[in-house]
Motif scaffolding. Structure first.
Motif, PDB file in Angstrom:
ATOM      1  N   ALA A   1       9.444  53.096 -21.699  1.00 27.51           N
ATOM      2  CA  ALA A   1       8.516  52.651 -20.658  1.00 27.51           C
ATOM      3  C   ALA A   1       8.644  51.151 -20.421  1.00 27.51           C
ATOM      4  CB  ALA A   1       7.082  53.005 -21.050  1.00 27.51           C
ATOM      5  N   VAL A   2       8.787  50.398 -21.500  1.00 28.71           N
ATOM      6  CA  VAL A   2       8.969  48.948 -21.390  1.00 28.71           C
ATOM      7  C   VAL A   2      10.269  48.629 -20.652  1.00 28.71           C
ATOM      8  CG1 VAL A   2       9.478  46.849 -22.705  1.00 28.71           C
ATOM      9  CG2 VAL A   2       7.563  48.309 -23.374  1.00 28.71           C
ATOM     10  N   GLY A   3      11.311  49.412 -20.914  1.00 28.12           N
ATOM     11  CA  GLY A   3      12.588  49.196 -20.251  1.00 28.12           C
ATOM     12  C   GLY A   3      12.485  49.277 -18.743  1.00 28.12           C
ATOM     13  N   GLU A   4      11.592  50.129 -18.262  1.00 26.24           N
ATOM     14  CA  GLU A   4      11.397  50.275 -16.820  1.00 26.24           C
ATOM     15  C   GLU A   4      10.733  49.037 -16.213  1.00 26.24           C
ATOM     16  OE1 GLU A   4      12.389  52.774 -14.813  1.00 26.24           O
ATOM     17  OE2 GLU A   4      13.403  53.628 -16.571  1.00 26.24           O
ATOM     18  N   LYS A   5      10.067  48.254 -17.059  1.00 23.35           N
ATOM     19  CA  LYS A   5       9.370  47.047 -16.593  1.00 23.35           C
ATOM     20  C   LYS A   5      10.048  45.771 -17.093  1.00 23.35           C
ATOM     21  CE  LYS A   5       5.891  48.976 -14.417  1.00 23.35           C
ATOM     22  NZ  LYS A   5       5.593  48.701 -12.979  1.00 23.35           N
ATOM     23  N   LEU A   6      11.270  45.910 -17.580  1.00 30.67           N
ATOM     24  CA  LEU A   6      11.941  44.778 -18.219  1.00 30.67           C
ATOM     25  C   LEU A   6      12.125  43.590 -17.278  1.00 30.67           C
ATOM     26  CD1 LEU A   6      13.246  43.703 -20.763  1.00 30.67           C
ATOM     27  CD2 LEU A   6      15.408  44.728 -20.044  1.00 30.67           C
ATOM     28  N   LYS A   7      12.473  43.849 -16.034  1.00 25.23           N
ATOM     29  CA  LYS A   7      12.697  42.763 -15.082  1.00 25.23           C
ATOM     30  C   LYS A   7      11.429  41.939 -14.886  1.00 25.23           C
ATOM     31  CE  LYS A   7      14.466  41.803 -10.423  1.00 25.23           C
ATOM     32  NZ  LYS A   7      15.075  42.405  -9.199  1.00 25.23           N
ATOM     33  N   GLU A   8      10.287  42.619 -14.720  1.00 30.25           N
ATOM     34  CA  GLU A   8       9.022  41.921 -14.527  1.00 30.25           C
ATOM     35  C   GLU A   8       8.605  41.167 -15.786  1.00 30.25           C
ATOM     36  OE1 GLU A   8       9.721  45.046 -13.769  1.00 30.25           O
ATOM     37  OE2 GLU A   8       8.541  45.791 -12.076  1.00 30.25           O
TER      38      GLU A   8
ATOM     39  N   ALA B   1       0.929  61.814 -21.677  1.00 33.69           N
ATOM     40  CA  ALA B   1       2.262  61.500 -21.138  1.00 33.69           C
ATOM     41  C   ALA B   1       2.285  60.200 -20.337  1.00 33.69           C
ATOM     42  CB  ALA B   1       2.737  62.661 -20.266  1.00 33.69           C
ATOM     43  N   SER B   2       1.177  59.881 -19.677  1.00 32.08           N
ATOM     44  CA  SER B   2       1.136  58.694 -18.830  1.00 32.08           C
ATOM     45  C   SER B   2       0.814  57.417 -19.602  1.00 32.08           C
ATOM     46  CB  SER B   2       0.083  58.871 -17.728  1.00 32.08           C
ATOM     47  OG  SER B   2      -1.210  59.047 -18.292  1.00 32.08           O
ATOM     48  N   PHE B   3       0.446  57.546 -20.874  1.00 31.20           N
ATOM     49  CA  PHE B   3      -0.026  56.392 -21.632  1.00 31.20           C
ATOM     50  C   PHE B   3       1.044  55.311 -21.839  1.00 31.20           C
ATOM     51  CE2 PHE B   3      -1.204  54.168 -25.584  1.00 31.20           C
ATOM     52  CZ  PHE B   3      -2.456  53.699 -25.222  1.00 31.20           C
TER      53      PHE B   3
END
Length: 238
Positions: free
Chosen positions: A134-141, A94-96
């Motif tokens: 998961a990528v969406g959560e890091k989109l800003k960075e 799940a964390s991958f």
């Protein structure tokens, strides 16, 4: 291909692997060469290898063809496990996906070689719904790191090899940007920060032609993501 009997093995190893994708300042030294100073990154090769390993694992989870990533990573062979391959990262711990997304966010701002690996990894992960979330959560960075890549100015005395390498990096980055605009849902990409990134950076005079070429290569915003390309941005509906 690789064979792993239990996905628990990946769950145990992946945090250690992701830790190796982060720049370690203690391994960076500056060598004084008289009138010049040369920076030596002692951790670069390790980071490159770590990203290659992450890419191999992602490929392996996409082995059944639903994700189109290649490789082979069977688990216990249960029906539930097989059904999860409809989203190939559903077979991963799940964390991958979150770990991969975090690695992408840091790798997108790393050394040239790491950036190239990161862009390719991003395109792979976006083929998975869990990966895209998961990528969406890091989109800003990720967008912030890509901004630096796309706006970087070459030195006035840059040689042809340096110019060609930078062009390859920009094309690689823009291919990943197209993946973001196609694979991520509107509620993720329709933010002020990402819109500014697309409008002021990606569609700037400097790289807009290359961006449009990348869009065309992806099928005009299609590419299997259900998106469309209108008004300069390819989007996928939720």
């Amino acid at each position: 291909s690789i064979v792993v009997d239990k996905k628990n093995w990946i769950e145990t190893v992946s945090p250690l692997l992701f830790a190796q994708t982060i720049i370690d300042p203690s391994l960076i030294t500056v060598v004084d060469l008289g009138p010049f100073k040369h920076t030596v990154d002692g951790g670069l090769e390790t980071r490159k290898t770590a990203f290659e390993c992450v890419g191999t694992v992602v490929n392996a989870f996409g082995s059944t063809g639903t994700g189109g990533a290649g490789g082979h990573l069977p688990g216990d062979g249960t029906n539930a496990e097989v059904s999860n391959f409809s989203d190939f990262l559903g077979a991963a711990p799940a964390s991958f996906p979150d770990g991969v997304a975090s690695a992408i966010a840091t790798g997108a701002g790393d050394h040239y070689d790491v950036k190239m690996l990161t862009h390719a990894l991003l395109c792979k992960v976006l083929k998975s719904k869990l990966g895209a979330e998961a990528v969406g959560e890091k989109l800003k960075e990720i967008a912030a790191a890509m901004t630096k890549t796309l706006t970087q100015k070459m030195k006035s005395d840059a040689v042809k090899q340096e110019i060609d390498r930078n062009s390859d990096l920009v094309r690689s980055c823009l291919k990943a940007v197209v993946g973001l605009t196609i694979r991520l849902p509107r509620h993720v990409t329709e933010t002020e920060d990402f819109d500014e990134f697309i409008t002021k950076v990606v569609r700037s005079e400097k790289v807009v032609k290359q961006f449009e070429e990348a869009v065309a290569a992806a099928g005009g915003g299609g590419g299997g993501g259900g998106g469309d390309f209108a008004g300069g941005e390819a989007r996928v509906e939720e």
